[in-house]
Structures are given as C-alpha cells and as structure tokens.
Design a protein around this motif. Structure first.
Motif, short mmCIF file in Angstrom:
data_model
loop_
_atom_site.label_atom_id
_atom_site.label_comp_id
_atom_site.label_asym_id
_atom_site.label_seq_id
_atom_site.Cartn_x
_atom_site.Cartn_y
_atom_site.Cartn_z
N VAL A 39 -2.52 21.12 -1.20
CA VAL A 39 -1.93 20.10 -0.33
C VAL A 39 -0.45 20.39 -0.17
N ASN A 40 0.19 19.69 0.74
CA ASN A 40 1.60 19.86 0.98
C ASN A 40 2.41 19.39 -0.22
N THR A 41 3.36 20.18 -0.63
CA THR A 41 4.22 19.89 -1.78
C THR A 41 4.91 18.53 -1.63
N SER A 42 5.21 18.12 -0.41
CA SER A 42 5.96 16.88 -0.18
C SER A 42 5.22 15.64 -0.70
N LEU A 43 3.91 15.75 -0.91
CA LEU A 43 3.17 14.61 -1.46
C LEU A 43 3.66 14.20 -2.84
N PHE A 44 4.26 15.15 -3.54
CA PHE A 44 4.67 14.90 -4.93
C PHE A 44 6.17 14.70 -5.08
N VAL A 45 6.86 14.54 -3.95
CA VAL A 45 8.32 14.37 -3.98
C VAL A 45 8.66 13.00 -3.44
N LEU A 46 9.61 12.33 -4.10
CA LEU A 46 10.06 11.03 -3.61
C LEU A 46 10.72 11.18 -2.27
N GLU A 47 10.41 10.27 -1.34
CA GLU A 47 10.97 10.34 0.01
C GLU A 47 12.28 9.60 0.10
N ASN B 7 0.80 -1.21 0.00
CA ASN B 7 0.00 0.00 0.00
C ASN B 7 0.84 1.27 0.00
N VAL B 8 2.15 1.13 -0.19
CA VAL B 8 3.00 2.31 -0.18
C VAL B 8 2.64 3.17 -1.38
N SER B 9 2.40 4.42 -1.12
CA SER B 9 2.05 5.31 -2.22
C SER B 9 3.30 6.00 -2.75
N THR B 10 3.18 6.48 -3.96
CA THR B 10 4.26 7.21 -4.62
C THR B 10 3.73 8.59 -5.00
N PRO B 11 4.63 9.50 -5.33
CA PRO B 11 4.13 10.81 -5.79
C PRO B 11 3.14 10.67 -6.95
N ARG B 12 3.41 9.77 -7.86
CA ARG B 12 2.53 9.56 -9.02
C ARG B 12 1.18 9.00 -8.59
N SER B 13 1.19 8.02 -7.68
CA SER B 13 -0.09 7.44 -7.25
C SER B 13 -0.91 8.45 -6.46
N LYS C 202 4.13 11.81 -19.82
CA LYS C 202 5.33 11.10 -19.36
C LYS C 202 5.32 10.89 -17.85
N ILE C 203 4.84 11.87 -17.11
CA ILE C 203 4.74 11.72 -15.65
C ILE C 203 3.74 10.63 -15.32
N MET C 204 2.59 10.66 -15.97
CA MET C 204 1.54 9.69 -15.68
C MET C 204 1.93 8.27 -16.10
N ASN C 205 2.82 8.15 -17.11
CA ASN C 205 3.27 6.85 -17.58
C ASN C 205 4.59 6.41 -16.96
N SER C 206 4.99 7.09 -15.91
CA SER C 206 6.22 6.75 -15.17
C SER C 206 7.50 6.92 -15.98
N GLU C 207 7.45 7.78 -16.98
CA GLU C 207 8.64 8.03 -17.78
C GLU C 207 9.43 9.21 -17.25
N LEU C 208 8.79 10.07 -16.45
CA LEU C 208 9.43 11.23 -15.83
C LEU C 208 9.01 11.31 -14.37
N GLU C 209 9.95 11.76 -13.53
CA GLU C 209 9.62 12.04 -12.14
C GLU C 209 9.12 13.48 -12.05
N ILE C 210 8.36 13.77 -11.04
CA ILE C 210 7.86 15.12 -10.81
C ILE C 210 9.00 15.96 -10.24
N THR C 211 9.26 17.11 -10.86
CA THR C 211 10.34 17.98 -10.38
C THR C 211 9.89 18.77 -9.16
N LYS C 212 10.84 19.41 -8.52
CA LYS C 212 10.52 20.23 -7.34
C LYS C 212 9.56 21.36 -7.71
N ASN C 213 9.82 22.04 -8.83
CA ASN C 213 8.94 23.13 -9.26
C ASN C 213 7.54 22.62 -9.60
N GLN C 214 7.47 21.47 -10.25
CA GLN C 214 6.18 20.89 -10.58
C GLN C 214 5.43 20.49 -9.30
N ALA C 215 6.17 19.94 -8.33
CA ALA C 215 5.57 19.55 -7.05
C ALA C 215 4.98 20.77 -6.35
#
Length: 134
Positions: A126-134, A70-76, A104-117
């Motif tokens: 919501v908190n920006t950290s939701l869209f950043v890899l931990e 059940n671990v979520s990712t920024p994309r999920s 590309k983000i939705m298809n897991s080809e790109l990670e979400i950048t800090k600016n995009q987050a």
C-alpha cells in the motif's frame, strides 16, 4: 485537436446542478448521486470534469466536518490491515525492529517513523502515506 473549456456550457451545468456549500445529509446525498452519475460516464467534457471536481471538493469538506468520528489514523489503518490479514503483533517484529517497538506503536506510545512507514507500505503493498500523520 485541442479541447477548450466553454464557460457557457459550464454555466449551464452550474445552473442545472446548483452546487453550493453542503449543510445537510440530504444535500450531500444529492450531490453524491450527481458525482456517481458523472463517474459512470466513459468520457467527460472539460466542463463536466470541472463540475465533478467542484462537487467532490464540496462533499469532502462536508464529510470531513461531519464524520470526524470516522477519521482514521496511521495506527488505526495499520490495525485494520493487520485484522484483514489475520496478523498478530509478532508478525510485524521483523518489519518494525522489535516486539517492544511494535507494542509501543500499537499502544499509542510511539508514532510510526518514516522508515517504518516505508517498510509497512512495502509489506502490505500500500502507499506509505497511510502510515504517516497528515
């Protein structure tokens, strides 16, 4: 009036609840019940707060280890927020820059950048950290 931590009272709480490394679902449920009971109180003593903090840590460790499916990712998280608001990929083009980037983000080809987050955080409130890899 300065509140001071009483080790004798804390020892009594530890003796009463016997917190330990959680190994079974039943133990996890028992500790969750204690946490819920503590959280339902309007005021906790310093000792109760310390017990609560310990129990939450033990529960988190158990759940992190046993519920990894059940671990979520920024994309999920992004997909979940989009579904909750009935949004399509096209609705994110203005926020993320282009339909190609969104795809590309939705298809897991790109990670979400800090600016995009940051932009997504503002858009979804919501908190920006939701869209950043931990």
């Amino acid at each position: 009036m300065t509140l001071t931590f009483n080790p004798d009272i804390y020892s009594q709480l530890l003796s009463q609840h016997q917190p330990r490394i959680i190994k079974t679902e039943e133990e996890n449920e028992n500790f969750l019940e204690i946490v819920e009971e503590l959280l339902s109180r309007s005021h906790l003593t310093l000792e109760e707060d310390a017990l609560l903090e310990l129990l939450v840590k033990l529960i988190k460790d158990f759940e992190d280890k046993h519920y990894q499916l059940n671990v979520s990712t920024p994309r999920s998280r992004l997909k979940h927020l989009m579904e909750a608001r009935s949004l399509e990929q096209a609705d994110l083009v203005e926020i993320l820059g282009s339909s190609e980037i969104v795809a590309k983000i939705m298809n897991s080809e790109l990670e979400i950048t800090k600016n995009q987050a940051e932009a997504l955080g503002k858009f979804f409130h919501v908190n920006t950290s939701l869209f950043v890899l931990e």
